[in-house]
Design a protein around this motif. Structure first.
Motif, PDB file in Angstrom:
ATOM      1  N   LYS A  16       0.562  -1.003  -0.015  1.00 19.44           N
ATOM      2  CA  LYS A  16       0.260  -0.539  -0.130  1.00 19.44           C
ATOM      3  C   LYS A  16       0.441   1.106  -0.239  1.00 19.44           C
ATOM      4  O   LYS A  16       0.279   1.977  -0.886  1.00 19.44           O
ATOM      5  N   ALA A  17       2.105   1.518   0.719  1.00 19.95           N
ATOM      6  CA  ALA A  17       2.248   2.549   0.962  1.00 19.95           C
ATOM      7  C   ALA A  17       3.385   2.505  -0.405  1.00 19.95           C
ATOM      8  O   ALA A  17       3.876   3.746   0.102  1.00 19.95           O
ATOM      9  N   LYS A  18       3.616   1.773  -1.267  1.00 14.79           N
ATOM     10  CA  LYS A  18       4.380   2.086  -2.298  1.00 14.79           C
ATOM     11  C   LYS A  18       3.522   3.552  -3.727  1.00 14.79           C
ATOM     12  O   LYS A  18       4.616   3.954  -4.057  1.00 14.79           O
ATOM     13  N   GLY A  19       2.284   3.427  -3.464  1.00 13.09           N
ATOM     14  CA  GLY A  19       1.495   3.994  -4.066  1.00 13.09           C
ATOM     15  C   GLY A  19       1.955   5.370  -3.576  1.00 13.09           C
ATOM     16  O   GLY A  19       2.307   6.918  -4.589  1.00 13.09           O
ATOM     17  N   ASN A  20       1.552   5.987  -1.899  1.00 13.89           N
ATOM     18  CA  ASN A  20       1.760   6.840  -2.135  1.00 13.89           C
ATOM     19  C   ASN A  20       3.185   7.054  -1.462  1.00 13.89           C
ATOM     20  O   ASN A  20       3.028   8.149  -0.643  1.00 13.89           O
ATOM     21  N   GLU A  21       4.056   6.856  -2.054  1.00 12.99           N
ATOM     22  CA  GLU A  21       5.490   6.724  -1.605  1.00 12.99           C
ATOM     23  C   GLU A  21       5.966   8.118  -1.328  1.00 12.99           C
ATOM     24  O   GLU A  21       5.550   8.789  -2.490  1.00 12.99           O
ATOM     25  N   ILE A  22       6.247   8.816  -0.403  1.00 14.13           N
ATOM     26  CA  ILE A  22       7.087  10.245   0.272  1.00 14.13           C
ATOM     27  C   ILE A  22       8.676  10.227  -0.709  1.00 14.13           C
ATOM     28  O   ILE A  22       8.750   9.289  -0.118  1.00 14.13           O
ATOM     29  N   TYR A  23       9.330  10.869  -1.716  1.00 19.56           N
ATOM     30  CA  TYR A  23      10.355  10.582  -2.599  1.00 19.56           C
ATOM     31  C   TYR A  23      11.418  11.536  -1.711  1.00 19.56           C
ATOM     32  O   TYR A  23      11.770  12.935  -1.740  1.00 19.56           O
ATOM     33  N   TRP A  24      11.729  11.759  -0.204  1.00 23.08           N
ATOM     34  CA  TRP A  24      12.157  11.975   0.628  1.00 23.08           C
ATOM     35  C   TRP A  24      13.188  12.033   0.455  1.00 23.08           C
ATOM     36  O   TRP A  24      14.831  10.959  -0.140  1.00 23.08           O
ATOM     37  N   ILE A  25      14.751  13.215   0.697  1.00 24.37           N
ATOM     38  CA  ILE A  25      15.388  13.322   0.406  1.00 24.37           C
ATOM     39  C   ILE A  25      17.210  12.014   0.078  1.00 24.37           C
ATOM     40  O   ILE A  25      17.392  11.533  -0.725  1.00 24.37           O
ATOM     41  N   PRO A  26      16.980  10.713   0.832  1.00 20.85           N
ATOM     42  CA  PRO A  26      17.882   9.966   0.780  1.00 20.85           C
ATOM     43  C   PRO A  26      17.437   9.120  -0.377  1.00 20.85           C
ATOM     44  O   PRO A  26      18.209   8.631  -1.113  1.00 20.85           O
ATOM     45  N   ASN A  27      16.021   8.738  -0.243  1.00 14.76           N
ATOM     46  CA  ASN A  27      15.426   7.908  -1.284  1.00 14.76           C
ATOM     47  C   ASN A  27      16.194   9.042  -3.004  1.00 14.76           C
ATOM     48  O   ASN A  27      16.568   8.471  -3.894  1.00 14.76           O
ATOM     49  N   LEU A  28      15.548  10.463  -3.083  1.00 13.76           N
ATOM     50  CA  LEU A  28      16.345  11.432  -4.391  1.00 13.76           C
ATOM     51  C   LEU A  28      17.516  11.056  -4.855  1.00 13.76           C
ATOM     52  O   LEU A  28      18.345  11.380  -5.380  1.00 13.76           O
ATOM     53  N   LEU A  29      18.433  10.698  -3.441  1.00 14.38           N
ATOM     54  CA  LEU A  29      19.747  10.546  -4.279  1.00 14.38           C
ATOM     55  C   LEU A  29      20.470   9.620  -3.959  1.00 14.38           C
ATOM     56  O   LEU A  29      21.357   9.523  -4.589  1.00 14.38           O
ATOM     57  N   ASN A  30      19.358   8.979  -4.471  1.00 15.83           N
ATOM     58  CA  ASN A  30      19.775   7.935  -5.186  1.00 15.83           C
ATOM     59  C   ASN A  30      19.694   7.302  -6.476  1.00 15.83           C
ATOM     60  O   ASN A  30      20.068   6.568  -7.228  1.00 15.83           O
ATOM     61  N   ARG A  31      19.031   8.778  -7.100  1.00 18.21           N
ATOM     62  CA  ARG A  31      18.552   8.594  -8.833  1.00 18.21           C
ATOM     63  C   ARG A  31      19.971   9.375  -8.879  1.00 18.21           C
ATOM     64  O   ARG A  31      19.939  10.910  -8.934  1.00 18.21           O
ATOM     65  N   PRO A  32      20.458   9.344  -9.393  1.00 18.33           N
ATOM     66  CA  PRO A  32      21.294   9.790 -10.504  1.00 18.33           C
ATOM     67  C   PRO A  32      20.777  10.946 -11.419  1.00 18.33           C
ATOM     68  O   PRO A  32      21.829  12.096 -11.547  1.00 18.33           O
ATOM     69  N   ILE A  33      19.413  11.074 -11.583  1.00 22.16           N
ATOM     70  CA  ILE A  33      18.951  12.378 -12.631  1.00 22.16           C
ATOM     71  C   ILE A  33      18.955  13.826 -11.898  1.00 22.16           C
ATOM     72  O   ILE A  33      19.603  14.633 -12.602  1.00 22.16           O
ATOM     73  N   TYR A  34      18.701  13.391 -10.476  1.00 19.33           N
ATOM     74  CA  TYR A  34      18.668  14.196  -9.583  1.00 19.33           C
ATOM     75  C   TYR A  34      20.064  15.364  -9.420  1.00 19.33           C
ATOM     76  O   TYR A  34      20.024  16.167  -8.976  1.00 19.33           O
ATOM     77  N   TYR A  35      21.188  14.164  -9.187  1.00 12.80           N
ATOM     78  CA  TYR A  35      22.982  14.516  -8.953  1.00 12.80           C
ATOM     79  C   TYR A  35      22.837  15.724 -10.534  1.00 12.80           C
ATOM     80  O   TYR A  35      23.458  16.993 -10.306  1.00 12.80           O
ATOM     81  N   ALA A  36      22.485  14.905 -11.452  1.00  9.39           N
ATOM     82  CA  ALA A  36      22.733  15.813 -12.436  1.00  9.39           C
ATOM     83  C   ALA A  36      21.642  17.111 -12.664  1.00  9.39           C
ATOM     84  O   ALA A  36      22.685  18.333 -12.887  1.00  9.39           O
ATOM     85  N   VAL A  37      20.330  17.007 -12.147  1.00  8.56           N
ATOM     86  CA  VAL A  37      19.601  18.495 -12.519  1.00  8.56           C
ATOM     87  C   VAL A  37      20.149  19.736 -11.373  1.00  8.56           C
ATOM     88  O   VAL A  37      20.080  20.702 -11.271  1.00  8.56           O
ATOM     89  N   ALA A  38      20.564  18.775 -10.197  1.00 12.35           N
ATOM     90  CA  ALA A  38      21.357  19.720  -9.180  1.00 12.35           C
ATOM     91  C   ALA A  38      22.516  20.310  -9.586  1.00 12.35           C
ATOM     92  O   ALA A  38      22.982  22.067  -9.004  1.00 12.35           O
ATOM     93  N   ALA A  39      23.234  19.823 -10.069  1.00 15.72           N
ATOM     94  CA  ALA A  39      24.437  20.858 -11.320  1.00 15.72           C
ATOM     95  C   ALA A  39      23.656  21.224 -12.008  1.00 15.72           C
ATOM     96  O   ALA A  39      25.042  22.329 -11.651  1.00 15.72           O
ATOM     97  N   ILE A  40      23.485  21.241 -13.310  1.00 11.56           N
ATOM     98  CA  ILE A  40      22.971  22.220 -13.699  1.00 11.56           C
ATOM     99  C   ILE A  40      22.914  23.477 -13.506  1.00 11.56           C
ATOM    100  O   ILE A  40      22.608  24.754 -13.409  1.00 11.56           O
ATOM    101  N   LEU A  41      21.621  23.569 -12.063  1.00  2.00           N
ATOM    102  CA  LEU A  41      21.272  24.241 -11.290  1.00  2.00           C
ATOM    103  C   LEU A  41      22.148  25.271 -10.710  1.00  2.00           C
ATOM    104  O   LEU A  41      21.990  26.715 -10.688  1.00  2.00           O
ATOM    105  N   CYS A  42      23.366  24.780 -10.056  1.00  2.00           N
ATOM    106  CA  CYS A  42      24.593  25.099  -9.281  1.00  2.00           C
ATOM    107  C   CYS A  42      24.863  26.347 -10.607  1.00  2.00           C
ATOM    108  O   CYS A  42      25.205  27.218 -10.594  1.00  2.00           O
ATOM    109  N   LEU A  43      25.787  25.698 -11.269  1.00  2.00           N
ATOM    110  CA  LEU A  43      26.333  26.700 -12.594  1.00  2.00           C
ATOM    111  C   LEU A  43      25.287  27.671 -13.688  1.00  2.00           C
ATOM    112  O   LEU A  43      26.288  28.494 -13.470  1.00  2.00           O
ATOM    113  N   ALA A  44      24.143  27.287 -13.167  1.00  2.00           N
ATOM    114  CA  ALA A  44      23.616  28.104 -13.659  1.00  2.00           C
ATOM    115  C   ALA A  44      23.331  29.745 -12.960  1.00  2.00           C
ATOM    116  O   ALA A  44      23.337  30.859 -13.127  1.00  2.00           O
ATOM    117  N   LEU A  45      23.197  29.043 -11.273  1.00  2.00           N
ATOM    118  CA  LEU A  45      23.308  30.304 -10.561  1.00  2.00           C
ATOM    119  C   LEU A  45      24.815  31.062  -9.819  1.00  2.00           C
ATOM    120  O   LEU A  45      24.658  31.957 -10.168  1.00  2.00           O
TER     121      LEU A  45
END
Lengths: 179, 217
Positions: free
Chosen positions: B117-146
């Motif tokens: 049941k929990a899987k449908g309403n999964e909350i993407y909290w930070i440790p989960n996000l850190l496991n996904r490489p795409i978020y690293y890429a987005v964070a790097a681009i954001l830092c570069l733009a700023l």
């Protein structure tokens, strides 16, 4: 139930939990004894068995059948055991021999059914082997695994495994003959 | 008053007579197991092999033949014994496991895994996000733009300021300095007559630079 059937049931959300339950039942003893032979202590083994199956649950969605389910589970259990022993050394800054001495001590204090002296001696002989060699020996000798299967688990060539098993057997015989 | 306790020898006898339950049930096997070991088996085997049957000497055969035969049988027997030993040990090495451990294991593991049941309403909290490489890429681009935005803004500001300063006349700078500086402090600057310099607007370029750059201002 075959591994393929278990996997198909697992990928179906309706039967996911049931399939996992079947999988645990099917492999729990093999995983337990595989880990137990490495870490000796039951409580440590219990923790590692649970961790292994939780990792199996988490990783099963990404398991694409490149290897047999059985060897994949063994690989996870093997890594858990090796990591545990490595952590133990790091935590207490112990040299390699000291962990084995601790495990030998655990063998002396129970751990085996109807343990007699020869049996204990045999187990101690196993502890004289380096970890990887012990793994090879355990999988070949106790689990009757083929070298190809062990190769999948450890990522080592079949030739190297054969040599490793041969050396392990010789060392154990030498140790036992000193008895 | 202390009473003397009499300890009978029979009490000790009773203690000695206490034997663990089912102790004698498997005693013979346990004793055999401990006593008969490979070396002993080997010894017995040699005895059997070396005992010559009746009339052995009368047989017209080369002694060497029998020696080699004995040696061959001996090595084969040792090999068989060795295999037997390995298979016996293999069966015997069974670790003690608590009762019903395997019956309850799968339930215990199931209790620790995340529910369906929990899987449908999964909350993407930070440790989960850190496991996904795409978020690293987005964070790097954001830092570069700023970073680029920040640098370009600051570079533009400093260039514009330098340009504006260059376009100012000495008088404008002087008036700015006079208006924004305490007179007392200005008087402390050596070799400058302020009354005269301000009224006559005859400051040298060096004086202006001194005024601007001096720490006293």
């Amino acid at each position: 139930m075959s591994d393929e059937e278990i996997l198909n049931k697992f990928y179906d959300p309706a039967s996911r939990n049931w399939a996992f339950h079947v999988l645990v039942k099917q492999y729990q003893k093999k995983v337990y004894y595989h880990i137990r032979r490495m870490v000796i202590d039951h409580d440590d083994t219990d923790d590692l068995v649970q961790e292994t199956f939780i990792k199996v649950w988490k990783g099963l969605d990404n398991f694409h059948g490149q290897s047999a389910l059985y060897t994949w589970i063994y690989r996870i259990a093997t890594n858990e055991s090796l990591n545990f022993l490595a952590k133990k050394r790091r935590r207490f800054f112990l040299p390699i021999g000291d962990v084995e001495a601790e495990l030998r001590n655990k063998i002396d204090h129970s751990s085996t059914k109807d343990a007699d002296e020869i049996q204990k001696h045999f187990q101690k002989a196993l502890l004289t082997l380096p970890e990887k060699q012990r793994l090879v020996f355990n999988m070949k000798y106790f689990d009757d695994m083929k070298y190809e299967e062990i190769s999948e688990v450890l990522g080592t060539s079949v030739g190297a495994l054969k040599a490793s098993y041969h050396h392990a057997t010789k060392k154990i015989e030498e140790y036992i003959n000193q008895f | 008053m202390k009473t003397k306790v009499y300890i009978s020898v029979d009490q000790f006898k009773e203690n000695f007579e206490q034997v663990p339950e089912a102790y004698f049930q498997d005693l013979d096997n346990r004793i055999l197991n401990k006593t008969i070991y490979k070396s002993e088996l080997k010894e017995r085997m040699f005895l059997v092999l070396n005992s010559k049957p009746e009339g052995f000497e009368l047989m017209n055969q080369e002694q060497n033949y029998f020696d080699s035969l004995i040696h061959s049988i001996e090595s084969k027997t040792i090999s068989v014994l060795k295999n037997q030993y390995w298979s016996i040990e293999k069966k015997k090495v069974e670790f003690q496991v608590p009762d019903q451990y395997f019956d309850q294991l799968s339930e215990r593991i199931n209790a620790r895994i995340p529910s369906q049941k929990a899987k449908g309403n999964e909350i993407y909290w930070i440790p989960n996000l850190l496991n996904r490489p795409i978020y690293y890429a987005v964070a790097a681009i954001l830092c570069l733009a700023l970073g680029i935005g920040y640098l370009s803004t600051n570079l533009n500001d400093s260039t514009a300021l330098a340009y504006e300063l260059e376009s100012l006349s000495k008088e404008e700078i002087l008036h700015y300095v006079a208006a924004n500086t305490d007179k007392i402090e200005l008087n402390t600057i050596p070799n400058v007559n302020w009354e005269k310099e301000v009224s006559h607007h005859e400051l040298s370029e060096k004086d202006v630079n001194d005024l601007i750059l001096t720490d006293e201002l």
